[in-house]
Design an enzyme around this catalytic site. Structure first.
Site, PDB file in Angstrom:
ATOM      1  CB  CYS A  26      35.266-118.825 -13.719  1.00  0.00           C
ATOM      2  SG  CYS A  26      35.789-117.199 -13.330  1.00  0.00           S
ATOM      3  N   PRO A  27      32.922-116.617 -15.236  1.00  0.00           N
ATOM      4  CG  PRO A  27      32.502-114.585 -16.079  1.00  0.00           C
ATOM      5  CD  PRO A  27      32.945-116.037 -16.459  1.00  0.00           C
TER       6      PRO A  27
END
Length: 81
Positions: A18-19
């Site tokens: 992430c992200p």
């Protein structure tokens, strides 16, 4: 896979956390045509909720299906406009 759709393109974001799976998914879907389906392959378990949340809050995309197997999370996103 129970899906009844044709995959237009596959995006491999295995190893990214992430992200990045969402960032790369957005870039890839932007390059597709309406009705195309992007298959996203990820190893980050958080991608299940991240891509779901991104698709739910983004106009012009639909999360068609998600599945997990062998440590790979598969997301199928359709461009709707």
């Amino acid at each position: 896979m129970s899906a009844e759709f044709d995959i237009t393109e596959t995006l491999d974001v295995k190893g990214a956390s992430c992200p990045m799976p969402v960032v790369k998914t957005k870039s890839a879907i932007d390059a597709l045509d309406e009705g195309d389906v992007l298959e996203v392959l990820a190893t980050d378990s958080g991608s299940m909720s991240d891509i779901d949340g991104w698709a739910a809050g983004t106009e012009g995309v639909e999360l068609v299906e998600q599945e997990e197997g062998d440590g790979v999370y598969r997301h199928y996103v359709r461009k709707t406009e």
